[in-house]
Design a protein around this motif. Structure first.
Motif, mmCIF file in Angstrom:
data_model
loop_
_atom_site.group_PDB
_atom_site.id
_atom_site.type_symbol
_atom_site.label_atom_id
_atom_site.label_comp_id
_atom_site.label_asym_id
_atom_site.label_seq_id
_atom_site.Cartn_x
_atom_site.Cartn_y
_atom_site.Cartn_z
ATOM 1 N N PHE A 228 7.489 -45.937 27.425
ATOM 2 C CA PHE A 228 7.810 -46.849 27.296
ATOM 3 C C PHE A 228 9.131 -47.359 27.396
ATOM 4 O O PHE A 228 9.648 -45.497 28.175
ATOM 5 C CB PHE A 228 8.045 -46.806 25.629
ATOM 6 N N GLY A 229 9.031 -47.921 28.284
ATOM 7 C CA GLY A 229 10.358 -48.013 29.404
ATOM 8 C C GLY A 229 11.075 -49.390 29.592
ATOM 9 O O GLY A 229 10.819 -50.530 29.305
ATOM 10 N N ASN A 230 12.321 -49.112 29.620
ATOM 11 C CA ASN A 230 13.249 -50.409 29.500
ATOM 12 C C ASN A 230 14.288 -50.013 30.702
ATOM 13 O O ASN A 230 14.955 -48.400 31.221
ATOM 14 C CB ASN A 230 13.839 -50.408 28.017
ATOM 15 N N VAL A 231 14.908 -51.491 31.463
ATOM 16 C CA VAL A 231 16.077 -51.628 32.179
ATOM 17 C C VAL A 231 17.025 -51.906 31.137
ATOM 18 O O VAL A 231 16.926 -52.937 30.739
ATOM 19 C CB VAL A 231 15.697 -52.675 33.472
ATOM 20 N N THR A 232 18.105 -51.407 31.074
ATOM 21 C CA THR A 232 20.055 -52.202 30.964
ATOM 22 C C THR A 232 20.459 -51.998 31.935
ATOM 23 O O THR A 232 20.541 -51.350 33.056
ATOM 24 C CB THR A 232 19.958 -50.915 29.868
ATOM 25 N N ASP A 233 21.169 -53.516 31.155
ATOM 26 C CA ASP A 233 22.137 -53.883 32.629
ATOM 27 C C ASP A 233 23.533 -53.264 32.583
ATOM 28 O O ASP A 233 23.886 -52.829 31.197
ATOM 29 C CB ASP A 233 21.929 -55.535 32.845
ATOM 30 N N LYS A 234 24.699 -52.308 33.459
ATOM 31 C CA LYS A 234 25.757 -52.435 33.400
ATOM 32 C C LYS A 234 26.202 -52.897 33.645
ATOM 33 O O LYS A 234 26.419 -53.073 34.262
ATOM 34 C CB LYS A 234 25.438 -51.059 33.375
ATOM 35 N N ARG A 235 27.677 -53.034 32.888
ATOM 36 C CA ARG A 235 29.235 -53.224 33.413
ATOM 37 C C ARG A 235 30.180 -52.162 33.631
ATOM 38 O O ARG A 235 30.452 -51.372 32.077
ATOM 39 C CB ARG A 235 29.178 -54.251 32.566
ATOM 40 N N VAL A 249 20.290 -55.323 27.320
ATOM 41 C CA VAL A 249 18.855 -55.308 27.035
ATOM 42 C C VAL A 249 18.231 -56.311 26.292
ATOM 43 O O VAL A 249 18.310 -56.666 25.351
ATOM 44 C CB VAL A 249 19.148 -53.857 26.307
ATOM 45 N N PRO A 250 17.439 -56.772 27.510
ATOM 46 C CA PRO A 250 16.922 -56.282 28.928
ATOM 47 C C PRO A 250 17.755 -56.397 29.994
ATOM 48 O O PRO A 250 18.115 -57.711 29.426
ATOM 49 C CB PRO A 250 14.984 -56.705 29.056
ATOM 50 N N GLY A 337 13.693 -60.526 22.951
ATOM 51 C CA GLY A 337 15.445 -61.341 22.896
ATOM 52 C C GLY A 337 15.786 -60.101 23.037
ATOM 53 O O GLY A 337 15.489 -59.631 23.949
ATOM 54 N N ALA A 338 17.044 -60.451 23.000
ATOM 55 C CA ALA A 338 18.168 -58.900 24.046
ATOM 56 C C ALA A 338 19.108 -59.224 23.261
ATOM 57 O O ALA A 338 19.795 -59.938 21.898
ATOM 58 C CB ALA A 338 18.712 -60.418 24.994
ATOM 59 N N ALA A 339 19.732 -58.122 23.663
ATOM 60 C CA ALA A 339 21.059 -57.978 23.090
ATOM 61 C C ALA A 339 21.959 -56.549 23.345
ATOM 62 O O ALA A 339 22.126 -56.604 25.798
ATOM 63 C CB ALA A 339 20.541 -56.661 21.603
#
Length: 418
Positions: A228-235, A249-250, A337-339
Motif C-alpha cells: 500500500f502507498g499513500n502520498v500526503t500533502d504537508k504544510r 490525505v491524499p 474521499g479526503a481528510a
C-alpha cells in the motif's frame, strides 16, 4: 476491525499515549506489554496511565534508547517470548523494536534499516549511494564548520540533530551571523518528552536549503513488497523553525507527480533493505524532482494514520499490526474521499482564554477538535511538534474540500495569551 491477540502477544517499545489511545478499539484486554525506560516510567507516570488502558497488561522497565540488549531482556522477562508482533511506539523505540523482533524471529523493519532511518546522516549516505536526490549535506562538528558550510550555500543552511524527531532542533538559518548560535542549539537540543535526558547520541547535520512543495509518502511493506502507498500533502511553519502545521490525505498532486514520489520512496525502502512495517518518508518537490528530507521506520505521527483511515475508508493501523503479525491484509487501491488536519499554534505566553471550539466543531466536514491547553497554561514558542496547542480534523469529498474545512474550523479557535 479488531486484531486477534491473546495475553501479552504484542510488545510496544516506547510509551506513546496518542498511539495507545488509537488502539483501544483494535485490541483485546491484556494483549499488550509496554517496554519503557525506567527514567521515563517515573517521569511520565507510565504505570498509572497504562493502568487506564484495558488492553495493556503490564509495563516492563528496560534501557533501550542508548542500546538494547535483547538477549538480556528476554532472559529477565521470559514472558516476552509469547509475543507475536513487536511495534515501535515512537521514534526512540524504532531500533530497539527491530532488535527485539529479530531476536524473537518476528517480522519487522530489520536492524540494518532501523539503524539507517534513526540516523539522518546514515540516511543521507544511503540515499546518495542509491542515486536518490539529496540536498548538499555535511556533518558539522563545530560552529565554524557550520558557518563555512552556510557560506558555500550562499549564506544559508538547514541545521538539524542527526538523532532527534518531531522537528526538534531543526532550524533554517538565512543569516551567516546566526549560524554559530543555531549550531549550538542543534548540538544540544532540549530533552524530548519521550526520550531520556542523558546519553542519547547526536551530531549536527548541515544541509542545503531546498525550495518546493512538501509531501510525505507512507508505504506499508511486507517482506520487502509494497502492499500500500499513500502520498500526503504537508504544510509547515514559515521562518526558521519548519514545524509541520497541517496535512492532507491524499495529495492533490497530479497522478504522474504522485507516482514519482511513490517510486522514489519505494527505491529508498529497497536500498535500505526495509523488510516489514510502515516506512514514512518526507520529500520536497524541487525543480529537479523529489529530494529526500527525512524518513522514519514507523507509523507516521501527526494523525496521518487517522487521515489515511478516513480517506481510504480502511483500518490502516489494524492493517499495519496484522502485517507485522505475518498476515497480508487487503487495503484499497485508491481513496474514497479526503481528510486533513490543521494544528493550532498559540502565541507564547500564559493562556488567558480559549474561544471558538464549539463554532469550530460546527463547521461542515469537521470530525474532531482537540485543544491541548487551558487557561493558566504556559505556552512556549513553537520550535517542535510537541509545542503545538491542539488540532482540527476534517473530511471532504476531495483534498481541496478537506483542507478548506480544517482551515475554516481552525480560524474559529482563538487561544489568547498574555
Amino acid at each position: 476491525m479488531q486484531v486477534d491477540l491473546s495475553r501479552d502477544e504484542m510488545v510496544i517499545v516506547g510509551f506513546a499515549l496518542d498511539l495507545l489511545r488509537g488502539l483501544d478499539d483494535l485490541l483485546p484486554a491484556a494483549s499488550v506489554v509496554v517496554v519503557e525506560e525506567p527514567d521515563l516510567i517515573r517521569r511520565r507516570d507510565v504505570e498509572r496511565r497504562c493502568a487506564a488502558l484495558p488492553f495493556v497488561s503490564r509495563v516492563v522497565a528496560a534501557e533501550y534508547q542508548t542500546g538494547l540488549d535483547a538477549a538480556a531482556l528476554l532472559a529477565r522477562e521470559p514472558g516476552l517470548a509469547a509475543a507475536r508482533l513487536v511495534v515501535p511506539g515512537q521514534e526512540y523505540g524504532v531500533l530497539a523494536a527491530a532488535q527485539l523482533a529479530d531476536a524473537l524471529g518476528l517480522p519487522g523493519a530489520g536492524v540494518k534499516a532501523a539503524e539507517i532511518f534513526t540516523d539522518k546522516h546514515r540516511m543521507r549516505l544511503l540515499a546518495a549511494a542509491a542515486g536518490l536526490t539529496n540536498p548538499a549535506f555535511a556533518v558539522v562538528d563545530t560552529a565554524a564548520e557550520a558557518t563555512e558550510f552556510a557560506h558555500r550555500q550562499g549564506g544559508r543552511c538547514v541545521l538539524k540533530p542527526t538523532r532527534r524527531a518531531g522537528s526538534l532542533g531543526v532550524q533554517i538559518v538565512t543569516d551567516p551571523a546566526l549560524v554559530a548560535a543555531a549550531w549550538a542549539a542543534s548540538a544540544d537540543p532540549e530533552t524530548p518528552p519521550d526520550a531520556i535526558a542523558r546519553g542519547l547520541p547526536n551530531a549536527v547535520l548541515a544541509e542545503q536549503v531546498l525550495t518546493g512543495t512538501e509531501h510525505s509518502v507512507e508505504l506499508l511493506i511486507a517482506e520487502g513488497e509494497v502492499r500500500f502507498g499513500n502520498v500526503t500533502d504537508k504544510r509547515v511553519l514559515a521562518g526558521g523553525r519548519p514545524v509541520e502545521t497541517g496535512h492532507t490525505v491524499p495529495s492533490a498532486l497530479p497522478e504522474d507527480a504522485r507516482r514519482e514520489l511513490l517510486d522514489v520512496a519505494t527505491r529508498l525502502a529497497g536500498a535500505a533493505g526495509f523488510r516489514t512495517g510502515v516506512l514514512h518518508s518526507e520529500w520536497i518537490r524541487t525543480a529537479d524532482g523529489p529530494a529526500l528530507v527525512e524518513c522514519a521506520a514507523r507509523l507516521p505521527g501527526d494523525l496521518i494514520s487517522v487521515l489515511i483511515s478516513v480517506a481510504y475508508e480502511c483500518g490502516f493501523v489494524a492493517a499495519y499490526l496484522r502485517t507485522l503479525r505475518g498476515e497480508r491484509p487487503a487495503l484499497p487501491d485508491a481513496p474514497h474521499g479526503a481528510a486533513a488536519v490543521e494544528f493550532l499554534l498559540a502565541p507564547p505566553g500564559t493562556v488567558t482564554s480559549v474561544d471558538g471550539v464549539r463554532a469550530a466543531s460546527r463547521v461542515p466536514g469537521v470530525l474532531d477538535v482537540g485543544v491541548g491547553v487551558t487557561v493558566g497554561d504556559r505556552v512556549a514558542e513553537v520550535t517542535s511538534s510537541a509545542r503545538r496547542s491542539g488540532q482540527v480534523l476534517a473530511w471532504g469529498a476531495d483534498p481541496a474540500e478537506a483542507t478548506g474545512a480544517v482551515a475554516r474550523a481552525a480560524a474559529q479557535i482563538r487561544i489568547t495569551t498574555g
